[in-house]
Design a protein around this motif. Structure first.
Motif, short mmCIF file in Angstrom:
data_model
loop_
_atom_site.label_atom_id
_atom_site.label_comp_id
_atom_site.label_asym_id
_atom_site.label_seq_id
_atom_site.Cartn_x
_atom_site.Cartn_y
_atom_site.Cartn_z
N TYR A 95 0.81 -1.22 0.00
CA TYR A 95 0.00 0.00 0.00
C TYR A 95 0.84 1.27 0.00
O TYR A 95 0.44 2.30 0.55
CB TYR A 95 -1.00 -0.01 1.17
N ARG A 96 2.01 1.20 -0.63
CA ARG A 96 2.79 2.39 -0.92
C ARG A 96 2.28 2.94 -2.26
O ARG A 96 2.20 2.20 -3.25
CB ARG A 96 4.27 2.07 -1.03
N VAL A 97 1.93 4.22 -2.28
CA VAL A 97 1.30 4.80 -3.46
C VAL A 97 2.25 5.77 -4.14
O VAL A 97 2.76 6.70 -3.50
CB VAL A 97 0.00 5.53 -3.08
N THR A 98 2.49 5.56 -5.43
CA THR A 98 3.33 6.47 -6.22
C THR A 98 2.42 7.31 -7.09
O THR A 98 1.65 6.79 -7.91
CB THR A 98 4.32 5.68 -7.10
N VAL A 99 2.49 8.63 -6.90
CA VAL A 99 1.68 9.57 -7.67
C VAL A 99 2.59 10.26 -8.68
O VAL A 99 3.60 10.87 -8.30
CB VAL A 99 1.02 10.63 -6.76
N THR A 100 2.25 10.16 -9.95
CA THR A 100 3.07 10.74 -11.01
C THR A 100 2.24 11.72 -11.83
O THR A 100 1.14 11.40 -12.28
CB THR A 100 3.61 9.64 -11.96
N GLY A 102 3.40 14.49 -14.83
CA GLY A 102 4.49 15.11 -15.55
C GLY A 102 5.82 14.64 -14.98
O GLY A 102 6.07 13.44 -14.85
N ARG A 103 6.68 15.60 -14.59
CA ARG A 103 7.96 15.25 -14.00
C ARG A 103 7.88 15.03 -12.49
O ARG A 103 8.87 14.64 -11.87
CB ARG A 103 8.98 16.35 -14.29
N MET A 104 6.74 15.31 -11.91
CA MET A 104 6.58 15.18 -10.46
C MET A 104 6.28 13.73 -10.09
O MET A 104 5.37 13.11 -10.65
CB MET A 104 5.45 16.08 -9.96
N VAL A 105 7.03 13.21 -9.14
CA VAL A 105 6.79 11.87 -8.61
C VAL A 105 6.77 11.97 -7.08
O VAL A 105 7.75 12.42 -6.48
CB VAL A 105 7.87 10.87 -9.05
N VAL A 106 5.66 11.58 -6.47
CA VAL A 106 5.51 11.66 -5.02
C VAL A 106 5.06 10.30 -4.51
O VAL A 106 4.22 9.63 -5.13
CB VAL A 106 4.49 12.73 -4.61
N ARG A 107 5.61 9.89 -3.39
CA ARG A 107 5.22 8.62 -2.78
C ARG A 107 4.49 8.86 -1.48
O ARG A 107 4.95 9.62 -0.62
CB ARG A 107 6.45 7.73 -2.57
N LEU A 108 3.33 8.23 -1.34
CA LEU A 108 2.50 8.36 -0.16
C LEU A 108 2.34 7.00 0.52
O LEU A 108 2.39 5.96 -0.14
CB LEU A 108 1.11 8.91 -0.52
N THR A 109 2.12 7.04 1.82
CA THR A 109 1.88 5.81 2.57
C THR A 109 0.38 5.60 2.73
O THR A 109 -0.31 6.43 3.33
CB THR A 109 2.54 5.87 3.95
N GLY A 110 -0.11 4.52 2.16
CA GLY A 110 -1.53 4.20 2.26
C GLY A 110 -1.79 3.16 3.33
O GLY A 110 -0.93 2.85 4.15
N ALA A 111 -3.00 2.62 3.32
CA ALA A 111 -3.39 1.61 4.31
C ALA A 111 -4.32 0.59 3.66
O ALA A 111 -4.84 0.81 2.56
CB ALA A 111 -4.06 2.27 5.52
N ASP A 112 -4.50 -0.51 4.37
CA ASP A 112 -5.30 -1.63 3.87
C ASP A 112 -6.77 -1.23 3.75
O ASP A 112 -7.41 -0.86 4.74
CB ASP A 112 -5.16 -2.80 4.84
N PRO A 113 -7.36 -1.29 2.55
CA PRO A 113 -8.76 -0.91 2.38
C PRO A 113 -9.74 -1.85 3.07
O PRO A 113 -10.90 -1.49 3.28
CB PRO A 113 -8.94 -0.94 0.86
N GLU A 114 -9.29 -3.06 3.42
CA GLU A 114 -10.17 -4.02 4.07
C GLU A 114 -10.59 -3.55 5.46
O GLU A 114 -11.55 -4.07 6.03
CB GLU A 114 -9.49 -5.39 4.18
#
Length: 222
Positions: A95-100, A102-114
């Motif tokens: 549940y590590r989320v990579t948001v892209t 254009g040239r921007m890349v950001v990583r967010l910490t997510g959680a279990d949807p269950e």
């Protein structure tokens, strides 16, 4: 989960869905928004113990799935993206989320949807329609008279009475009374219910943005 969508559409969906999300909750999952991607769209859901808000955005779904994300973090990232730009979200098994964008890349910490609370199953439903504009005006004309505390729960709610005469909203705080009646479609069911004023205050801004679009109200039992 892996999706690509228009940044402006996802921003709008997150903005609407995150309205009821609190910074702290007795259920930790309710401090997140749920992103659920499938069948060409991503559904963003936010909730507290009284209100559940869902908003959909069209998306290219390469891998279906779901994830929980902190709404403030997601909104901060999306604010850096032009509305017409494409934004991609890729979710790993942890549940590590990579948001892209254009040239921007950001990583967010997510959680279990269950861990997210399941929506109640509504039974014996009846529906009726009214324009969003009229409903917004009726809410704003009455909800101000409802108490903003739970010292007397009944007085913190707005009463809705649906009949062939229309939809009547009434609120009172023990010192003042506000009432407004608006027309609804001819097939509206006869019913009376109480809705927390706090819930209607959250809903009104989203309705206002819909203008003359038709809103469908569903009444049932859980």
């Amino acid at each position: 989960m892996q999706i690509t969508c228009r940044a402006g559409d996802l921003k709008a969906a997150v903005d609407v869905a995150s309205k009821p999300v609190a910074a702290k909750s007795t259920q930790n999952a309710l401090t997140y928004v749920l992103l659920d991607a499938d069948d060409g769209c991503v559904t963003v859901t936010g909730a507290d113990l009284r209100v559940r808000t869902c908003c959909q955005s069209a998306a290219d779904v390469d891998v279906a799935g779901a994830v929980l994300l902190p709404p403030t973090d997601l909104e901060t990232v999306l604010a850096q993206c032009p509305d017409d730009a494409s934004v991609s979200l890729t979710v790993s098994a942890s549940y590590r989320v990579t948001v892209t964008c254009g040239r921007m890349v950001v990583r967010l910490t997510g959680a279990d949807p269950e861990t997210y609370p399941i929506a109640p199953n509504i039974r014996d439903t009846a529906t009726f329609t009214v324009t969003s504009e009229r409903l917004t005006e009726a809410i704003r004309s009455t909800v101000f008279a409802a108490r903003k505390d739970d010292a007397r729960p009944v007085l913190s709610a707005v009463q809705l009475v649906v009949s062939q005469a229309g939809l009547a909203l009434m609120a009172a705080d023990g010192e003042r009374v506000a009432q407004r009646t608006i027309a609804v479609d001819a097939d509206a069911p006869d019913c009376t219910l109480l809705i927390p004023g706090s819930s209607l205050r959250l809903m009104a801004p989203s309705l206002a943005r819909r203008g003359s679009q038709v809103a469908t109200l569903m009444v049932g039992t859980a």
